[in-house]
Design a protein around this motif. Structure first.
Motif, PDB file in Angstrom:
ATOM      1  N   ASN A  14     -17.960 -31.246 -20.975  1.00 54.10           N
ATOM      2  CA  ASN A  14     -19.330 -31.492 -20.517  1.00 54.10           C
ATOM      3  C   ASN A  14     -19.585 -30.784 -19.196  1.00 54.10           C
ATOM      4  O   ASN A  14     -20.625 -30.148 -19.003  1.00 54.10           O
ATOM      5  N   LEU A  15     -18.635 -30.900 -18.289  1.00 51.98           N
ATOM      6  CA  LEU A  15     -18.758 -30.264 -16.975  1.00 51.98           C
ATOM      7  C   LEU A  15     -18.923 -28.753 -17.115  1.00 51.98           C
ATOM      8  O   LEU A  15     -19.712 -28.138 -16.403  1.00 51.98           O
ATOM      9  N   GLU A  16     -18.215 -28.164 -18.068  1.00 57.88           N
ATOM     10  CA  GLU A  16     -18.278 -26.717 -18.307  1.00 57.88           C
ATOM     11  C   GLU A  16     -19.414 -26.336 -19.258  1.00 57.88           C
ATOM     12  O   GLU A  16     -19.565 -25.173 -19.594  1.00 57.88           O
ATOM     13  N   ARG A  17     -20.186 -27.338 -19.718  1.00 55.56           N
ATOM     14  CA  ARG A  17     -21.336 -27.137 -20.603  1.00 55.56           C
ATOM     15  C   ARG A  17     -20.933 -26.510 -21.942  1.00 55.56           C
ATOM     16  O   ARG A  17     -21.576 -25.616 -22.457  1.00 55.56           O
ATOM     17  N   ARG A  18     -19.821 -27.004 -22.489  1.00 55.24           N
ATOM     18  CA  ARG A  18     -19.311 -26.526 -23.774  1.00 55.24           C
ATOM     19  C   ARG A  18     -19.736 -27.471 -24.896  1.00 55.24           C
ATOM     20  O   ARG A  18     -19.918 -28.654 -24.683  1.00 55.24           O
TER      21      ARG A  18
END
Length: 191
Positions: A14-18
């Motif tokens: 989520n943090l890496e927007r994957r």
């Protein structure tokens, strides 16, 4: 019936927007810490996706409480797009077709298949409870958007993007999810 839709805490993906639909990631340390600040609503029933991030979120929010694992509440299987970001995929024709709703991700689920399984799971859950019950579903952003697109009158999928750890309170009555509001203290843009 009052239904709380709770999105799982943040993961590394989520943090890496994957796209991490079927990837069984744990919560990130930041995601765990953020959940510590949430005072979850009291509920008569607790239901979770089988994926680790949802089970861990339920355990942190409702320690010692038994949660019923519902396999069909899982996130979309993004197939070949799994683990990738928008930036990595934005020039891929199959990705653009999927974003337009024209097809499923290669090797993944199409929106209609997701909708049918999520709605069937929701119907089975709500059939177990009476009109005065309060239940929580600890699920994924896509699961929340799928439910609300299908059962809320506006029928807008992207209106219901919920931040990690976000909570929506809904009233389930006569086949409609209405009276939708963010639980006080939660952040995020809901349209």
């Amino acid at each position: 019936m009052t239904i709380y839709l709770i999105r799982h805490g943040q993961t590394r993906g989520n943090l890496e927007r994957r796209y991490i639909g079927s990837t069984d990631e744990p919560l990130s340390p930041q995601g765990r810490r953020a959940l510590e600040d949430i005072c979850p609503p009291a509920v008569d029933g607790l239901y979770v996706s089988p994926l680790r991030r949802c089970r861990e979120t339920a355990e942190l929010l409702y320690p010692g409480r038994e949660a019923v694992v519902v396999p069909d509440l899982r996130e979309t299987d993004f197939g070949a797009f799994e683990g990738h970001t928008y930036e990595e995929l934005k020039g891929v024709p199959a990705y653009l077709a999927w974003l337009d709703g024209a097809s499923a991700p290669p090797g993944g689920e199409d929106r209609e298949a997701v909708r049918l399984r999520v709605l069937a799971a929701f119907a089975a859950i709500t059939a177990k409870h009476g009109p005065e019950d309060q239940i929580a579903l600890v699920v994924h952003g896509g699961t929340v958007m799928t439910l609300l697109e299908a059962l809320e009158p506006s029928r807008q999928f992207y209106r219901w993007q919920l931040p990690n750890g976000g909570i929506l309170r809904c009233r389930w009555q006569d086949g409609v999810l209405g009276e939708i509001e963010k639980v006080p203290g939660e952040s995020g843009n809901l349209g």
